[in-house]
Design an enzyme around this catalytic site. Structure first.
Site, short mmCIF file in Angstrom:
data_model
loop_
_atom_site.label_atom_id
_atom_site.label_comp_id
_atom_site.label_asym_id
_atom_site.label_seq_id
_atom_site.Cartn_x
_atom_site.Cartn_y
_atom_site.Cartn_z
N LYS A 21 25.56 55.24 16.33
CA LYS A 21 26.38 54.95 17.74
C LYS A 21 26.77 53.11 17.68
CE LYS A 21 23.91 53.22 21.19
NZ LYS A 21 23.96 51.91 21.80
N ASN A 22 25.85 52.28 17.19
CA ASN A 22 26.08 51.19 17.01
C ASN A 22 27.13 50.67 16.03
OD1 ASN A 22 24.53 50.70 19.45
ND2 ASN A 22 22.90 49.75 18.41
N ARG A 30 27.64 47.10 27.53
CA ARG A 30 27.98 45.82 27.41
C ARG A 30 28.57 45.80 26.06
NH1 ARG A 30 24.80 42.09 29.84
NH2 ARG A 30 25.10 40.88 27.82
N CYS A 77 21.21 43.35 32.39
CA CYS A 77 20.85 44.49 31.34
C CYS A 77 19.40 44.70 31.95
CB CYS A 77 20.76 43.68 30.33
SG CYS A 77 20.24 44.62 28.94
N ARG A 133 20.73 38.78 28.43
CA ARG A 133 21.79 39.28 27.36
C ARG A 133 22.95 38.44 27.59
NH1 ARG A 133 21.92 45.52 25.91
NH2 ARG A 133 22.83 44.54 23.89
N PRO A 134 22.73 37.10 27.23
CA PRO A 134 24.12 36.38 27.17
C PRO A 134 25.14 36.57 26.42
CG PRO A 134 22.40 34.99 26.17
CD PRO A 134 21.83 36.62 26.43
N ILE A 135 26.45 36.25 26.50
CA ILE A 135 27.43 36.25 25.52
C ILE A 135 28.12 34.97 25.24
CG2 ILE A 135 28.34 38.66 26.57
CD1 ILE A 135 30.34 36.93 28.14
N ASP A 136 27.32 33.79 25.40
CA ASP A 136 27.98 32.87 24.93
C ASP A 136 28.26 32.45 23.44
OD1 ASP A 136 24.94 33.17 24.74
OD2 ASP A 136 24.94 31.03 23.88
N LEU A 137 27.83 33.17 22.63
CA LEU A 137 28.03 33.03 21.26
C LEU A 137 29.42 33.84 20.67
CD1 LEU A 137 24.34 33.95 19.59
CD2 LEU A 137 25.62 31.71 20.10
N ASP A 149 15.43 47.91 18.17
CA ASP A 149 15.74 49.14 18.73
C ASP A 149 14.71 50.21 18.30
OD1 ASP A 149 17.98 48.04 19.97
OD2 ASP A 149 19.37 48.98 18.49
N VAL A 195 13.37 39.45 19.47
CA VAL A 195 14.94 39.55 19.62
C VAL A 195 14.95 39.59 21.19
CG1 VAL A 195 17.06 40.87 19.33
CG2 VAL A 195 15.47 40.82 17.51
N ARG A 233 23.06 58.38 26.25
CA ARG A 233 24.00 57.17 25.79
C ARG A 233 23.88 57.18 24.17
NH1 ARG A 233 23.81 51.68 29.15
NH2 ARG A 233 25.22 51.40 27.34
C1 EPZ Z 1 23.26 45.06 19.45
O1 EPZ Z 1 23.50 44.34 20.77
C2 EPZ Z 1 22.93 46.33 19.84
N1 EPZ Z 1 23.86 47.20 20.57
C3 EPZ Z 1 21.83 46.52 20.45
O2 EPZ Z 1 21.49 47.92 20.67
C4 EPZ Z 1 20.50 45.99 19.56
O3 EPZ Z 1 19.16 45.77 20.33
C5 EPZ Z 1 20.82 44.44 19.36
O4 EPZ Z 1 21.92 44.47 18.92
C6 EPZ Z 1 19.90 43.72 18.65
O5 EPZ Z 1 19.64 44.60 17.09
C7 EPZ Z 1 24.94 47.54 19.88
O6 EPZ Z 1 25.31 47.17 18.68
C8 EPZ Z 1 26.12 48.04 20.78
P1 EPZ Z 1 22.76 40.76 19.74
P2 EPZ Z 1 23.88 42.73 20.76
O7 EPZ Z 1 23.88 39.92 20.15
O8 EPZ Z 1 24.98 42.82 19.96
C9 EPZ Z 1 21.17 36.67 21.63
C10 EPZ Z 1 20.45 49.77 21.46
O9 EPZ Z 1 19.56 50.43 22.37
N2 EPZ Z 1 22.29 36.46 22.22
O10 EPZ Z 1 22.55 40.94 18.33
O11 EPZ Z 1 24.30 42.87 22.14
C11 EPZ Z 1 20.27 38.08 22.52
O12 EPZ Z 1 20.04 37.50 23.86
C12 EPZ Z 1 21.03 48.63 21.87
O13 EPZ Z 1 21.19 50.74 20.87
C13 EPZ Z 1 22.71 35.32 22.50
O14 EPZ Z 1 21.98 34.49 23.01
O15 EPZ Z 1 22.75 42.25 20.42
C14 EPZ Z 1 19.33 38.37 21.56
O16 EPZ Z 1 18.33 37.70 21.69
C15 EPZ Z 1 20.65 47.78 22.81
N3 EPZ Z 1 23.97 34.92 22.90
C16 EPZ Z 1 20.04 38.16 20.25
O17 EPZ Z 1 21.03 37.33 20.42
C17 EPZ Z 1 24.95 35.89 22.66
O18 EPZ Z 1 26.19 35.46 22.95
C18 EPZ Z 1 20.62 39.32 19.40
O19 EPZ Z 1 21.42 40.02 20.39
C19 EPZ Z 1 24.63 36.98 22.18
C20 EPZ Z 1 23.21 37.32 21.75
#
Ligand code: EPZ
Length: 423
Positions: free
Chosen positions: A22-23, A93, A117, A122-126, A307, A329, A399
């Site tokens: 999926k991911n 998301r 969430c 789960r910020p999107i700042d990055l 996950d 994480v 999902r």
């Molecule tokens: C992906 O989410 C996966 N989703 C998640 O899978 C998975 O848990 C996660 O990666 C971690 O491996 C998909 O691939 C669709 P991240 P993503 O950005 O990309 C912080 C599942 O169950 N962060 O790698 O959203 C964040 O808070 C799911 O299938 C920021 O601070 O995760 C976290 O602590 C749910 N700012 C860390 O980074 C940002 O802008 C990693 O998150 C983005 C992230």
């Protein structure tokens, strides 16, 4: 609504095929937005609610899609809307994945802010930082991210991620593919899903160096074309099925996998007493007489995945001793614990760590899914609980797990899906 009804106590045995990931499907489907030239044929795409939601988002933007037998055909030739609306983004998301490709191809994109969430912030700042580095001007108003590339074109840049992020790395990769010049990413995510996206972009004609490492270098190209591509297997589905087999004392084989992508998880199953044997494309797990308490810490790849954290906690409820499960994480991703405790588990939460007191007999009751992996952990626990466990709100599970009850049934589990009215 649907619920799963599980009668615990059956040992799993036999073999099943892994589904497509999926991911990794989500970013490669998003990457089709990078070109108005040709059609994509994507194989091994799982038939899941998240995939349907994401293709609905692409259709809303103007892409044409057809899906049959796990093959998704996409043509983004006639995309004319550059706006991802709240109604679709709030469902998933990962919709943020359209930001990079739309911005890179059209010089503009508007994406609704994703909102809350189930398992903490789960910020999107990055994602936004990466787009800004590539030359976008970003404003946030009326709940939308509005991104515009200066002079209509992104430019290659150096992006150093302070935190490893799968999503932000994916967005940056897609945006960099059409940016002018070279982009370098430091502390990029190296998850197999990002490796798959790199392979996809390379197959489309984007030179990328460093695939599989945390330092990526992308040479932007002026235009791209549609391709045919095989998606990778779902390592989280595989880990979940292995945990399901292990908790029942069973022995199963999962085919259509690449075991080297799961080294850390397989090592943990071995530490827990399981016997793991692999071939190039299969994994066999044989359960021990007694599972052993095994600590894990969820961190970015190649460490243990967040996950799989919930499923591991479920498994450890039956292991001898106390295990410490830490999530670095998502520090608050523990919604499954109160529900597992309602089944008879003894798990304490200490900040971002769960302390699992093992070998607690579980007994079936009605439990509530709160998110995808939390639901998976409840199903795993239900397989060993005495009596009947009903897992409500199965839509969370749908999902991310393709035909989960059929797969478990084929391995010998007593599990069925029923309708119910929640109120
Ligand atoms: C992906 O989410 C996966 N989703 C998640 O899978 C998975 O848990 C996660 O990666 C971690 O491996 C998909 O691939 C669709 P991240 P993503 O950005 O990309 C912080 C599942 O169950 N962060 O790698 O959203 C964040 O808070 C799911 O299938 C920021 O601070 O995760 C976290 O602590 C749910 N700012 C860390 O980074 C940002 O802008 C990693 O998150 C983005 C992230």
């Amino acid at each position: 609504m649907d619920k799963l009804v599980i009668k615990g106590g059956r040992k799993l045995s036999g073999s099943v095929n892994a589904s497509g990931s999926k991911n990794s499907s989500l970013p490669i489907i998003a990457a089709t937005l990078l070109t108005g030239n040709g059609t994509f044929t994507l194989h091994n795409i799982p038939d899941l609610r998240d995939i349907t939601t994401f293709t609905q988002l692409l259709n809303h933007l103007g892409a044409e899609t057809t899906f049959a037998d796990n093959t998704l055909r996409v043509s983004s030739n006639h995309v004319q809307s550059l706006q991802a609306p709240y109604e679709l983004v709030k469902k998933m998301r990962a919709s943020i994945y359209v930001l990079g490709p739309l911005l890179a191809r059209f010089g503009h994109a508007r994406v609704s802010l994703p909102g809350g969430c189930a398992f903490g912030p789960r910020p999107i700042d990055l994602h936004l930082m990466a787009m800004e580095k590539l030359g976008a001007t970003i404003t946030i108003e009326t709940g939308f991210i509005d991104a515009t590339a200066k002079e209509g074109k992104l430019r290659g840049a150096h992006i150093d991620f302070p935190v490893s992020s799968v999503g932000a790395t994916g967005n940056a990769l897609m945006a960099a593919a059409l940016a002018e010049g070279t982009t370098t990413l430091s502390n990029a995510a190296a998850e197999p899903e990002i490796v798959t996206l790199c392979k996809f972009l390379i197959a489309m004609g984007v030179p990328i160096r460093g695939t599989g490492t945390t330092e990526l270098e992308i040479d932007g190209v002026p235009s791209l074309a549609g391709i045919e591509f095989d998606n990778v297997f779902d390592r989280i589905e595989v880990g979940t099925l292995l945990a399901a087999a292990a908790i029942t004392g069973g022995e199963i084989t999962i085919n259509r996998v690449e075991p080297q992508q799961m080294k850390t998880v397989l090592k943990k199953f071995t530490e827990a007493g399981c016997t793991i044997t692999t071939t190039d494309n299969s994994i066999t797990l044989k359960s021990p007489e007694k599972l052993l308490a095994t600590d894990v810490t969820a961190k970015p790849y190649p460490a243990f995945p967040t996950d799989m954290q919930a499923q591991w906690i479920a498994l450890m409820t039956q292991a001898e001793g106390i295990s410490h499960i830490t999530d670095k994480v998502y520090h608050e991703r523990f919604n499954h614990i109160p529900e597992l405790n309602r089944l008879g588990a003894h798990i304490e939460i200490r900040k971002n760590q769960a302390l699992v007191h093992g070998q607690q007999p579980l007994s079936g009751t009605t439990v509530m899914s709160t998110d995808l992996r939390a639901s998976a952990s409840l199903v795993i626990a239900g397989l060993v609980a005495q009596g009947t466990t009903e897992v409500l709100r199965v839509y969370h599970l749908d999902r991310g797990y393709e035909k989960i009850e059929q797969k478990l049934q084929s391995l010998g589990a007593d599990i069925s899906r029923e309708k119910y009215n929640e109120f």
